[in-house]
Design an enzyme around this catalytic site. Structure first.
Site, PDB file in Angstrom:
ATOM      1  NE  ARG A 160      -3.952   0.227   1.777  1.00 56.73           N
ATOM      2  CZ  ARG A 160      -3.891   1.378   2.396  1.00 56.73           C
ATOM      3  NH1 ARG A 160      -3.049   1.554   3.409  1.00 56.73           N
ATOM      4  NH2 ARG A 160      -4.667   2.373   2.034  1.00 56.73           N
TER       5      ARG A 160
ATOM      6  CB  CYS B  14      16.533  -4.306  -5.402  1.00 54.28           C
ATOM      7  SG  CYS B  14      17.907  -3.469  -6.199  1.00 54.28           S
TER       8      CYS B  14
END
Length: 443
Positions: free
Chosen positions: A325, A357
């Protein structure tokens, strides 16, 4: 990025999350004790919080004859669905997989509503064979497909037409679903002709209308606008001699978040009563976040601290693959330290980030958490909705586990899926030849 301070827990209002002797508890259990048994990150839900949310909404809406169906996409764990179903809650699904989950949880098929813009023929067929309450139709093209599938099965499909009333829910753009340019629903001006044509088809049992304007709606005025539009449409259809026995009002009720107290449920119930309560329709609402959002925490361990521009960067073991979210909606989840902060006003500023990443793997900047160190445990609050159900294995990370607390007991309701199990799904197919080329016609 805006800073967020921890939500102040009020034990008399939300007894399911509280500090006892300075330690964060869920109902009767210390979260630290659970974390000793379940490796982080993991989701932890309070059963009592879900019961509380259902009772608040049911008590407000049942006097005006409104049924509740849970939006399964918010949290699709079958233990959660079973708990809600046992309270009397129906289910609102958006895929064939969610239908299987609802049935596995013991939800009666007669209390299941199938929404969504892209149902496949196979999903529609299974829904009809199962005997669900209704299919909410989102386009003229879908009506044709449902009629075709129903005819092939020798069945009659019970449907409702989802209306796009062109109402701005005043929420995040990515969770607004009823404006003119939205992919959802049928334009309100197109409904009368389409409704009459569908009602005349022998394969279809047209039972009414549906609407859903968006998610995490805090300002209740768009509900009033949308529901009033629906009342006018019901009246117009009936004036043409068409029957409209059902009205599905969708979900979208926001929750308290941080310092925001959230919508007043009594006011919401009043809006329903004042706009559509005298139509004589069977009324349904489809909340998701309201029933489970505040019931869940995402528990994470602080792995590393490093100096930042203004305070510290706190790297935790939960990432955007576990809680999407913040990256997807710019959401800011309150953070609760496991050990109650002392002298929080003077504590450092922490920018909490995950291990993924991606620069978007950033949960935001926080103050008031006290002095943190590597190994400390934290909990992202209000994570019971659209948390685990949206989780993935991105970066080839384990799929996050889920735990349910009920009183002074807990159990794992979804175990962690590790990389070995994921690898077993891959590289299993044999090479196959492509189709033979078509023969060229003679002459």
């Amino acid at each position: 990025m805006a800073m967020t301070t921890p939500r102040k827990i009020q034990p008399d209002q939300q007894a399911w999350f509280h500090y006892r002797a300075g330690e964060l508890h869920v109902e009767g259990l210390c979260l630290t004790d659970i974390a000793r048994e379940v490796p982080t990150p993991f989701y932890c839900y309070s059963a009592e919080a879900m019961r509380w949310a259902y009772s608040i909404l049911s008590d407000a809406l049942s006097p005006i004859g409104v049924s509740i169906c849970f939006a399964v996409k918010a949290n699709s764990n079958i233990a959660v669905l079973r708990l809600l179903s046992e309270l009397g809650c129906g289910m609102d699904i958006v895929s064939g997989g969610e239908l299987e989950r609802a049935l596995a949880a013991g939800a009666p098929s007669s209390r299941i509503i199938f929404s969504g813009v892209g149902k496949t023929r196979a999903e529609i067929a299974h829904a009809l064979e199962t005997g669900i309450h209704q299919i909410n139709v989102e386009s003229a093209a879908e009506i044709e497909v449902i009629a075709e599938v129903a005819r092939s099965l020798g069945r009659r499909a019970t449907i409702a037409l989802r209306v796009n009333p062109d109402v701005d829910a005043k929420t995040h753009a990515k969770i607004t679903t009823a404006t003119k340019d939205s992919k959802f629903g049928i334009a309100i001006d197109d409904i009368p002709e389409l409704y009459a044509k569908a009602a005349a088809r022998p394969e279809l049992d047209v039972q009414g209308l549906a609407v859903h304007i968006g998610s995490q709606v805090q300002d209740l005025s768009p509900f009033r606008h949308a529901f009033a539009s629906m009342a006018g449409l019901v009246t117009a259809l009936r004036a043409k001699g068409l029957e409209v026995p059902r009205l599905d009002l969708g979900g979208g009720i926001g929750i308290a978040f941080g310092d925001n107290p959230g919508p007043d449920i009594a006011e919401y119930a009043s809006i329903v009563a004042e706009t559509v309560g005298d139509l004589g329709c069977q009324l349904t609402v489809e909340p998701g976040r309201w029933l489970v959002g505040r019931a869940g925490l995402l528990v994470t361990e602080l792995l590393y601290l490093k100096d930042g521009q203004d305070g510290y960067v706190a790297i935790v073991d939960a990432g955007m693959n576990d809680l999407m979210r913040p990256a997807l909606y710019d959401a800011k989840h309150p953070v609760l330290p496991f050990h109650q902060a002392k002298g929080a006003a003077a504590s450092p500023r922490y920018r909490i980030v995950g291990p993924i990443c991606e620069s978007s793997d950033d949960f935001g900047a926080y103050e008031g958490l006290g002095e943190l160190k590597a190994g400390d445990l934290l909990a992202f609050d209000c994570a019971g909705a659209y948390g685990a159900s949206m989780a993935s294995t991105y970066n080839s990370r384990d799929l996050v586990a889920e735990v349910l607390v009920d009183g002074d007991h807990f159990r794992t309701i979804r175990r962690r899926q590790n990389i070995r199990e994921v690898l077993e799904l891959e590289d299993t197919g044999n090479w196959q030849n492509g189709p033979a080329p078509a023969k060229k016609a003679a002459g």
